[in-house]
Design a protein around this motif. Structure first.
Motif, PDB file in Angstrom:
ATOM      1  N   PHE A  16       0.843  -1.198   0.000  1.00  0.00           N
ATOM      2  CA  PHE A  16       0.000   0.000   0.000  1.00  0.00           C
ATOM      3  C   PHE A  16       0.878   1.246   0.000  1.00  0.00           C
ATOM      4  CE2 PHE A  16      -3.078  -2.966   2.032  1.00  0.00           C
ATOM      5  CZ  PHE A  16      -4.099  -2.831   1.113  1.00  0.00           C
ATOM      6  N   THR A  17       0.407   2.305  -0.641  1.00  0.00           N
ATOM      7  CA  THR A  17       1.158   3.556  -0.662  1.00  0.00           C
ATOM      8  C   THR A  17       0.974   4.348   0.631  1.00  0.00           C
ATOM      9  OG1 THR A  17      -0.690   4.643  -1.791  1.00  0.00           O
ATOM     10  CG2 THR A  17       1.090   3.801  -3.175  1.00  0.00           C
ATOM     11  N   VAL A  18      -0.101   4.073   1.362  1.00  0.00           N
ATOM     12  CA  VAL A  18      -0.411   4.804   2.591  1.00  0.00           C
ATOM     13  C   VAL A  18      -0.116   3.915   3.798  1.00  0.00           C
ATOM     14  CG1 VAL A  18      -2.266   5.924   3.909  1.00  0.00           C
ATOM     15  CG2 VAL A  18      -2.205   6.124   1.417  1.00  0.00           C
ATOM     16  N   PRO A  19       0.698   4.384   4.738  1.00  0.00           N
ATOM     17  CA  PRO A  19       0.973   3.585   5.936  1.00  0.00           C
ATOM     18  C   PRO A  19      -0.321   3.258   6.684  1.00  0.00           C
ATOM     19  CG  PRO A  19       2.446   5.469   5.820  1.00  0.00           C
ATOM     20  CD  PRO A  19       1.408   5.647   4.740  1.00  0.00           C
ATOM     21  N   LEU A  20      -0.387   2.068   7.228  1.00  0.00           N
ATOM     22  CA  LEU A  20      -1.520   1.567   8.024  1.00  0.00           C
ATOM     23  C   LEU A  20      -2.814   1.383   7.222  1.00  0.00           C
ATOM     24  CD1 LEU A  20      -0.927   3.642  11.272  1.00  0.00           C
ATOM     25  CD2 LEU A  20      -0.164   1.311  10.773  1.00  0.00           C
ATOM     26  N   PHE A  21      -2.741   1.447   5.893  1.00  0.00           N
ATOM     27  CA  PHE A  21      -3.949   1.278   5.088  1.00  0.00           C
ATOM     28  C   PHE A  21      -4.489  -0.137   5.203  1.00  0.00           C
ATOM     29  CE2 PHE A  21      -6.587   1.106   1.240  1.00  0.00           C
ATOM     30  CZ  PHE A  21      -7.311   2.280   1.420  1.00  0.00           C
ATOM     31  N   ASP A  22      -3.631  -1.105   5.477  1.00  0.00           N
ATOM     32  CA  ASP A  22      -4.092  -2.481   5.666  1.00  0.00           C
ATOM     33  C   ASP A  22      -5.047  -2.562   6.860  1.00  0.00           C
ATOM     34  OD1 ASP A  22      -1.642  -1.922   7.155  1.00  0.00           O
ATOM     35  OD2 ASP A  22      -1.764  -4.003   7.822  1.00  0.00           O
ATOM     36  N   ALA A  23      -4.731  -1.895   7.953  1.00  0.00           N
ATOM     37  CA  ALA A  23      -5.597  -1.895   9.134  1.00  0.00           C
ATOM     38  C   ALA A  23      -6.925  -1.198   8.832  1.00  0.00           C
ATOM     39  CB  ALA A  23      -4.889  -1.209  10.306  1.00  0.00           C
ATOM     40  N   TYR A  24      -6.867  -0.108   8.093  1.00  0.00           N
ATOM     41  CA  TYR A  24      -8.087   0.594   7.701  1.00  0.00           C
ATOM     42  C   TYR A  24      -8.991  -0.320   6.875  1.00  0.00           C
ATOM     43  CZ  TYR A  24     -11.166   3.616   5.033  1.00  0.00           C
ATOM     44  OH  TYR A  24     -12.272   4.166   4.430  1.00  0.00           O
ATOM     45  N   MET A  25      -8.424  -1.009   5.901  1.00  0.00           N
ATOM     46  CA  MET A  25      -9.218  -1.908   5.056  1.00  0.00           C
ATOM     47  C   MET A  25      -9.876  -3.006   5.881  1.00  0.00           C
ATOM     48  SD  MET A  25      -9.416  -1.083   1.846  1.00  0.00           S
ATOM     49  CE  MET A  25     -10.053  -2.609   1.221  1.00  0.00           C
ATOM     50  N   ARG A  26      -9.166  -3.543   6.847  1.00  0.00           N
ATOM     51  CA  ARG A  26      -9.744  -4.596   7.688  1.00  0.00           C
ATOM     52  C   ARG A  26     -10.864  -4.066   8.570  1.00  0.00           C
ATOM     53  NH1 ARG A  26      -4.280  -5.861   8.028  1.00  0.00           N
ATOM     54  NH2 ARG A  26      -4.160  -5.072  10.156  1.00  0.00           N
ATOM     55  N   ARG A  27     -10.789  -2.788   8.952  1.00  0.00           N
ATOM     56  CA  ARG A  27     -11.860  -2.187   9.761  1.00  0.00           C
ATOM     57  C   ARG A  27     -13.113  -1.926   8.936  1.00  0.00           C
ATOM     58  NH1 ARG A  27      -7.861   1.061  11.630  1.00  0.00           N
ATOM     59  NH2 ARG A  27      -8.656   2.863  10.508  1.00  0.00           N
ATOM     60  N   VAL A  28     -12.951  -1.328   7.768  1.00  0.00           N
ATOM     61  CA  VAL A  28     -14.124  -0.944   6.967  1.00  0.00           C
ATOM     62  C   VAL A  28     -14.700  -2.108   6.179  1.00  0.00           C
ATOM     63  CG1 VAL A  28     -13.443   1.475   6.808  1.00  0.00           C
ATOM     64  CG2 VAL A  28     -12.808  -0.099   4.981  1.00  0.00           C
ATOM     65  N   MET A  29     -13.914  -3.153   5.999  1.00  0.00           N
ATOM     66  CA  MET A  29     -14.363  -4.328   5.252  1.00  0.00           C
ATOM     67  C   MET A  29     -13.926  -5.560   6.060  1.00  0.00           C
ATOM     68  SD  MET A  29     -13.464  -4.758   1.275  1.00  0.00           S
ATOM     69  CE  MET A  29     -14.155  -6.069   0.330  1.00  0.00           C
ATOM     70  N   PRO A  30     -14.670  -5.890   7.128  1.00  0.00           N
ATOM     71  CA  PRO A  30     -14.218  -6.915   8.081  1.00  0.00           C
ATOM     72  C   PRO A  30     -13.990  -8.309   7.516  1.00  0.00           C
ATOM     73  CG  PRO A  30     -16.145  -5.753   8.915  1.00  0.00           C
ATOM     74  CD  PRO A  30     -15.905  -5.281   7.524  1.00  0.00           C
ATOM     75  N   THR A  31     -14.672  -8.659   6.429  1.00  0.00           N
ATOM     76  CA  THR A  31     -14.469  -9.998   5.871  1.00  0.00           C
ATOM     77  C   THR A  31     -14.022  -9.908   4.417  1.00  0.00           C
ATOM     78  OG1 THR A  31     -16.792 -10.177   5.203  1.00  0.00           O
ATOM     79  CG2 THR A  31     -16.215 -11.049   7.357  1.00  0.00           C
ATOM     80  N   LEU A  32     -13.322 -10.919   3.995  1.00  0.00           N
ATOM     81  CA  LEU A  32     -12.855 -11.001   2.622  1.00  0.00           C
ATOM     82  C   LEU A  32     -13.885 -11.774   1.829  1.00  0.00           C
ATOM     83  CD1 LEU A  32     -10.559 -10.505   0.589  1.00  0.00           C
ATOM     84  CD2 LEU A  32      -9.560 -12.641   1.339  1.00  0.00           C
ATOM     85  N   ASP A  33     -14.850 -11.068   1.276  1.00  0.00           N
ATOM     86  CA  ASP A  33     -15.935 -11.696   0.473  1.00  0.00           C
ATOM     87  C   ASP A  33     -15.932 -11.185  -0.932  1.00  0.00           C
ATOM     88  OD1 ASP A  33     -16.847 -13.173   2.628  1.00  0.00           O
ATOM     89  OD2 ASP A  33     -18.354 -11.696   3.177  1.00  0.00           O
TER      90      ASP A  33
END
Length: 68
Positions: A51-68
């Protein structure tokens, strides 16, 4: 994006992301290229993705809790 977030912070191989999505690396290549052009992710070296933005992985997991 969510599959990359699932793998956690740092860089990950394109093959790892494709495996997470149960796809071949060649199938995710065009989407990866589009995300790089949009500035959402980058490739620090051939085959790596981050990711180009630091901590964007954590943000994605918060706003999209499951990988569907």
């Amino acid at each position: 994006m969510r599959a990359l977030a699932e793998l956690g912070p740092g860089t990950h191989r394109s093959g790892e992301i494709a495996e997470k999505l149960s796809l071949k690396t060649t199938n995710v290549g065009p989407t990866r290229d589009k995300l790089i052009r949009k500035g959402m992710i980058y490739s620090p070296q051939h085959g790596d993705t981050a990711f180009t933005v630091p901590l964007f992985d954590a943000y994605m997991r918060r706003v999209m809790p499951t990988l569907d």
